[in-house]
Scaffold this active site. Sequence first.
Site, mmCIF file in Angstrom:
data_model
loop_
_atom_site.group_PDB
_atom_site.id
_atom_site.type_symbol
_atom_site.label_atom_id
_atom_site.label_comp_id
_atom_site.label_asym_id
_atom_site.label_seq_id
_atom_site.Cartn_x
_atom_site.Cartn_y
_atom_site.Cartn_z
ATOM 1 N N GLU A 1 0.783 -8.576 2.612
ATOM 2 C CA GLU A 1 0.560 -7.746 3.794
ATOM 3 C C GLU A 1 0.893 -8.515 5.058
ATOM 4 O O GLU A 1 0.564 -9.701 5.185
ATOM 5 C CB GLU A 1 -0.905 -7.276 3.868
ATOM 6 N N SER B 1 -5.513 4.811 -1.205
ATOM 7 C CA SER B 1 -5.265 3.377 -1.245
ATOM 8 C C SER B 1 -6.496 2.650 -1.759
ATOM 9 O O SER B 1 -7.612 2.852 -1.273
ATOM 10 C CB SER B 1 -4.900 2.868 0.150
ATOM 11 N N SER B 2 -6.310 1.782 -2.746
ATOM 12 C CA SER B 2 -7.405 0.965 -3.266
ATOM 13 C C SER B 2 -7.691 -0.148 -2.260
ATOM 14 O O SER B 2 -6.819 -0.962 -1.969
ATOM 15 C CB SER B 2 -7.032 0.369 -4.626
ATOM 16 N N SER C 1 0.834 -1.199 0.000
ATOM 17 C CA SER C 1 0.000 0.000 0.000
ATOM 18 C C SER C 1 0.869 1.250 0.000
ATOM 19 O O SER C 1 1.792 1.383 0.794
ATOM 20 C CB SER C 1 -0.904 0.004 1.240
ATOM 21 N N GLY C 2 0.562 2.172 -0.908
ATOM 22 C CA GLY C 2 1.324 3.403 -1.017
ATOM 23 C C GLY C 2 2.486 3.341 -1.975
ATOM 24 O O GLY C 2 3.213 4.321 -2.134
ATOM 25 N N GLY D 1 -0.790 -6.037 -2.546
ATOM 26 C CA GLY D 1 0.460 -6.731 -2.328
ATOM 27 C C GLY D 1 0.445 -7.525 -1.035
ATOM 28 O O GLY D 1 -0.515 -7.516 -0.263
ATOM 29 N N THR E 1 -2.106 2.237 -7.915
ATOM 30 C CA THR E 1 -3.228 2.930 -8.555
ATOM 31 C C THR E 1 -2.741 3.934 -9.589
ATOM 32 O O THR E 1 -3.281 4.015 -10.703
ATOM 33 C CB THR E 1 -4.073 3.639 -7.483
ATOM 34 N N ASN F 1 -0.975 5.412 2.727
ATOM 35 C CA ASN F 1 -1.320 5.961 1.415
ATOM 36 C C ASN F 1 -2.600 6.769 1.550
ATOM 37 O O ASN F 1 -3.522 6.378 2.275
ATOM 38 C CB ASN F 1 -1.519 4.808 0.412
#
Length: 947
Positions: A354, A108-109, A36-37, A352, A41, A105
């Site tokens: 985690e 973040s999606s 994330s981040g 990704g 996206t 992020n």
Amino acid sequence: LGDGNDSNGSGNGNGNGNNSAEGMPTNQSILVSGESGAGKTATTKIVLNYLAMLSKVAAAQTLTSPGSTKSISDESTAGHVSIEKRVLDSNPILESFGNARTIRNDNSSRFGKYIDIRFTKTGKLAGANIETYLLEKVRLIHPGSKERNYHVFYQFLSDVTRNERRDFFLDEYELNDFKMLSQTGEFGRRDGVSDRESHREMLNAMIEIGFKPETTQALMRLVVAVLFAGNMTFTAYDDDSCSLDESHPAVAVAALLGVSFEDLASALTYRTINTVHESIEKSLNYHQAEKAREALIKAIYGGAFDYIVKQVNNSIHASSEGGSAATSPNPNQRGAVSMNDGASIGVLDIFGFETFQHNNFEQLCINYTNEALQQQFNKYVFKLEQLEYEKEGILWKYISFPDNQDVLDLIDRRHVGMLAILDEQCIVPQSTDEKFTRYLYSKCDQHIRFSASSAQRVDYKFTIEHYAGGVEYSTDHWLEKNKDQLPAKSSALLRNSNFKLLNKIQKYVRSEERAGSDNARGSMSMNNGRRSIRGSVATKSVGAQFSEQLKTLRTRIDVTTPHYIRCLKPNDELIPDHFEPKNIVEQLRCGGVLEAVRVSRAGYPTRYPHDVFLARYYILGGSDGNGNGMDSKPVSPVHNIMNWLGSKEEKLKTLIHTIILEIWEADQQMIEHIEEAEKAHIEMDSPRRTKVTNSPVFARGSTYVNGPPSLAVQSSVRTPPEKRRALALQKKNKLSRLSLQSVKHRAEHHSSNLIRPETREEFLNLDFVSKCAVAGLQLGRSKVFLRREAFDRIEALRSQKFFGSAVTIQAMVRGKLYREQFVKARSATIVLQSFARILLARRNVVRRRFEIRRQSAAASVIQRAFRSAIYRRQTHSVSNIAATMIQARFRGISSRNNYYATLFGIYRIQALWRGRDARAQFTQMRFAATSAAAAAAAVPMVVPSPS
């Protein structure tokens, strides 16, 4: 990062462009991953914008082609939004409803998506389809600390109008008045993006996509209903019953959902138990009512999100003109389709790997996804790599790499996998998370990837050893999250609503309705041992549904040519120009990149088809490999086709002979240098280290390039710290020795019976295959394979050849140019000198004339001054006498004038003074006369009587 098979200009025919090597359209997929981040996206947007731009270019070329029946003006005035614009406009909509601010992020999606983009045979974008995975609905109820809920809530409230406040019962409500938004304490974004502008962008995108205004308004109505639902409260009467408070939020929710307050309260505080003959209502306690409220919130929002995705897909779906890309692969070409059909490109934006301090069911699904994609990555990059070596018939030593099939079996194996066990416990009556965890311990305790210590068993936790490392999971609320079902009474509430949009999204809501319910329409079906309504989303649990989605995704990727984009996050502070090496290495390890690099370095990452190799390295063919001259001047096969026809194999072997001899001689010189250095080290009896570099070589004999293969084979991204320190110490103490051994025994990496030759004669006596193995080069049936170091050396030799040729050409061209410049410069110099001499002569004449004039003027001045002096001397006496007389006369006149002026002044003064005295005397005399007259008047007059 590429797929591991592409090389620098290799053209290996794996579909790394829009078309394959045979010119066939190729179905491709782009897999974007990262934590994330890291920029997934943003990267996906860049890819979509690039594909849309290429589609517009292809469309313009088609419209301007001679055989086209359309014109550009017809296309531009078609009166509808282009498919490229609609595909790009889907991003703001999905980001508003599916993205949120997290600690890592600001955008973040919170869901995964696969965008299947279809193209026509001319390269124009024909349509697309979006499939989403695992929306994080738990964020609606429990967003993380210092995070935000989904963007759409903040965007709508920042741009809400007065009419919307009145229609949606918002009154004076602001962000901090809603529990779902205020519990984290964060309302803004750190990236500076305006929620108001984002909301307007989303509304414009909905218009472009084709949402009707009433549909958009209905979606905003649902958004407000979800916010108010988070503010609803309950009053507990005892341990078994409670009631919904008739507060403003509860009344607003009932009105916005199109139901009565009594029906809403009944749906949240009672549960319907359906039997064969009757339905029984059972009251819920306070905790159960809270769970029912949360289930209603997640069901409404999740259904709305799925409805939005469906509407977007209806808008961007492929037209009849473009058709749909074939999904069956060509036996001879991965992902290839017919020339008459269009191809497709799939873009996967997936979460990704985690690992957090507290990991739950969502993290298991996410890491399960990454395990599956990592296996696909291994299969494509590692297994197919080695299979290609066997197919080409080259020498290759198999390299072991971690296969994570056992982890996938632990998670999704039928009947005994964790997801299967979870599904089984979900249908067992009175099952709890604790019972599921104990059952999981008993079933999976013996698995090598599964572990649970005594301390973990107390807290109902366990650890799975993933490819990227161990992750500890907690089983809290796993049964509830796996079911993710809306209670039957709440489902009936939505179905009986007079709000049309709720009726449309009803089919996207997971319901727990069972046979016997009055609301259950249609026949029942059995699915994996669980009864459910046919055609409902609830036919499978979340885990089972997600597992099937993942299998479908892997099948799609398997029939396409994949390309991998690994997004890396430089630091966790979200600041620019700051890279944390530890974080970067950890992300590379989690993405499987280090393993790919390890295998790539140990194998042949660069390969060329025979024709391409000949065309690229023909310039190196200056001898026959035995030191004899071949062609005095190598000629490109492109310009001398007849010379290369019929003898390509012979020419190729001759060229390779020359190249490998060059490489061996350079390495032999390096060995001699190292041996001399070691001998000097021993003689001097002092520490001495030989510096070895793996950088490309540009001077023959400067360093070796093919070794050490042992490092590539033995290295691992998961080497224990103790072993890393031992290897570092060994490398520090024996670096020079390792370097020499690596050069001498390079060939042993390919064949244990092959010893590196020590002399030129021994090398020339080797067979062709052995020579290639020594040099790090292999000749396959259709391609030439190069190790990384051999490729660097050959490229350096090629650069040297081209550099020398370029220098010669430049020298001749520059000589000719300089000679021409010299002739022109000499002619120009002569002309310039002529003009310069003329100019100088003219200047001398002018200067001489000026001197003569200046001298004449000076002589005239001197003469005039001299004559003037003589004349003054002659006329001096006469002038003095005349001047004296004139001055005497003038001074006499002046003196007289002054005298008379003074005299007249004195006369005037005297006259004035005398006049003043006379007036004074006159005044006194008149006063005396007046006084006398007055006195006389005072004396009585004696009139004499008449006598």
